[in-house]
Design an enzyme around this catalytic site. Structure first.
Site, short mmCIF file in Angstrom:
data_model
loop_
_atom_site.label_atom_id
_atom_site.label_comp_id
_atom_site.label_asym_id
_atom_site.label_seq_id
_atom_site.Cartn_x
_atom_site.Cartn_y
_atom_site.Cartn_z
N ARG A 1 0.90 -1.04 -0.10
CA ARG A 1 -0.16 0.18 0.03
C ARG A 1 1.01 1.15 -0.06
NH1 ARG A 1 -4.61 -0.61 4.53
NH2 ARG A 1 -2.73 -1.39 5.84
N ASP B 1 9.03 -10.44 -0.83
CA ASP B 1 9.74 -11.25 -1.84
C ASP B 1 8.97 -12.75 -2.15
OD1 ASP B 1 11.92 -9.37 -1.84
OD2 ASP B 1 13.03 -10.53 -0.47
#
Length: 489
Positions: A205, A273
């Site tokens: 976000r 990741d």
């Protein structure tokens, strides 16, 4: 929505070219018992130190852990940290093929996290985030051009550490277009115009807000911000929203929202990741963006429950979604022993202690819950082995069990602290314990240590035996007897 067992197995088909900022994640862990006399800072008594792959290298590690093939391109210095990273990647998996470019005089990025009592106290970064040299760019671009035709997806892992210059990004986009492979980007720049040509972006976000200058709180606000990003990049936006899960926004399509899968958040390091790797590998394996998102959501829930930078495996995904189990009505139930063994080996490689307990657990009562809580507290991951219906009958008589094994397994899998459930049909769990080689063996205190099956196996490998305190007056037999008494007796 959850991925299926076949979709998880399909991940093994994918080949992902990971390009970006590689780094080393360094963890120094210890106990904190007092504050320094020299300054108001905690003193850490170091107990453990470990080095793991970080940044783009962690993306490659996650691709390999999920069953895919990773081709890793990045830049390191000519230093000991580069050697540490190369050794770490080599030890992690044969499915990681490294094409690292060395730039003399440039340090390999290291992030050192000092952990006290399982909490991060401070992070120390050693890096040069400036742009790489022109000659290094040339070598990086040459590696991408060479490998782009040998992959199914290009994954750009941008940590703003200098490897992904404008020139390098433009070359990657051109290579992807030439090879006709989609490009997935985990962005760090605030100007996303350099990512135009990507197929999917995986921002959080904060990254989306910085790039679009738009608020991103509610579903509607995230839709507006994502539309701005889509107009800039042409890519679908797979937005990670912390405790609110994930959302997939595409042009001319309804948004797809998934609730967060994490049971307990321990450490969010590297979770982005994992999401990027799972999405890229899913697309590389021919899965839809929606299915890749589902896999990423489950995988992220797994890694944030682990210490430090971590990965998720197909066995852990299967354990989490309950695929292949004998659960009731599709609910998670018992794993096959082979899957449980793979999970146990994965946990062991990650330095987690694995506990084991067993029993019929016919009607779950307060005594069982107490034992399970003590068992979960004695280890990092707990495996519970349930007697099959046939073996319960041998032990308890023809009227038992009251609940069938699929029901018992589904109930046990839902208990907090239980990480895997298996079934065994032998007279004792000795064969199962021999296969799993647990670090901790837990039984009730009504057993002496020499009566506990498998105790010699666990002690022989340096493990320990825990005799759990019993709750007075609690047993399945007494519960059944009480249920059969007339109400006025």
């Amino acid at each position: 929505m959850s991925p299926t067992q076949d979709q998880i197995a399909q991940l093994a088909r994918g080949r992902v070219l990971v390009v970006g900022d590689v780094m080393v994640d360094h963890y120094v862990s210890g106990r904190v018992s007092r504050v320094s006399d020299e300054a108001p800072v905690p003193i850490i008594q170091v107990m453990d130190e470990r080095w793991t792959a970080g940044g783009a290298a962690n993306v490659a590690a996650n691709v390999a852990a999920l069953g895919g093939k990773a081709l890793l391109v990045g830049v390191t210095g000519a230093d000991s940290a580069a050697s540490t990273l190369a050794g770490t990647l080599s030890n992690l998996s044969r499915a990681i093929e490294t094409h690292l470019v060395t730039e003399p005089g440039r340090p390999t990025t290291i992030k050192t996290r000092y952990m006290g009592s399982q909490h991060q106290i401070v992070r120390v970064d050693r890096e040069n985030p400036g742009a790489i040299e022109r000659a290094t760019e040339d070598r990086l671009i040459a590696a991408v051009d060479l490998l782009a035709g040998d992959c199914d997806v290009i994954m750009i892992s941008d940590y703003a550490k200098g490897a992904l210059t404008d020139r390098v990004l433009a070359a990657i986009m051109a290579a992807g277009q030439k090879a006709r492979v989609p490009i997935v980007v985990d962005p760090k720049r605030n100007d996303w115009s350099a990512y135009r040509g990507a197929s999917i972006m995986t921002p959080n976000r904060k990254e989306l807000q910085l790039a679009t200058h738009a608020t991103c709180g509610s579903d509607a606000e995230c839709r507006v911000a994502s539309d701005i990003a889509i107009a800039t990049t042409g890519a679908a936006i797979l937005l990670t929203r912390s405790e609110h899960g994930m959302s997939l926004f595409r042009q001319d399509a309804a948004p797809v929202h998934l609730a967060a899968k994490a049971r307990e958040v321990f450490d969010v390091s590297g979770a982005g990741d994992t999401v990027a790797a799972a999405v890229a590998l899913g697309v590389a394996a021919g899965l839809s963006p929606e299915t890749a998102m589902q896999i990423a959501n489950v995988a992220a829930g797994i890694v944030v429950a682990k210490r430090g930078t971590a990965t998720a495996t197909p066995a852990e995904l299967l354990a989490e979604i309950g695929a292949g189990r004998s659960g009731l009505g599709g609910a998670p139930g018992a794993l096959p022993l082979a899957e449980a063994k793979r999970l146990r080996e994965t946990w062991g490689r990650e330095g987690l202690s694995v506990g084991f307990t067993n029993g019929c657990f016919d009607i779950l009562h307060a005594g069982h819950i107490s034992l399970l809580r003590q068992a979960a507290a004695a280890c990092d991951r707990l495996i519970v082995a349930l007697n099959t219906d046939a073996s319960v009958q041998v032990l308890k008589g023809p009227e038992r069990p009251v609940q069938a094994e699929d029901v018992r397994a589904a109930v046990m899998a839902a208990v907090k602290g239980v990480d895997a459930v298996i079934l065994f049909g032998e007279a004792t769990p000795l064969e199962t314990i021999t296969e799993l080689q647990p670090d901790v063996l837990i039984k009730g205190a009504d057993y002496s240590e020499d009566q506990i099956v498998g105790a010699d196996i666990v002690r022989g490998r340096g493990g320990r035996i825990v005799r759990a305190t019993l709750v007075d007056g609690q047993s399945t037999t007494k519960v059944i007897e009480k249920s059969r008494r007339p109400a006025n007796s």
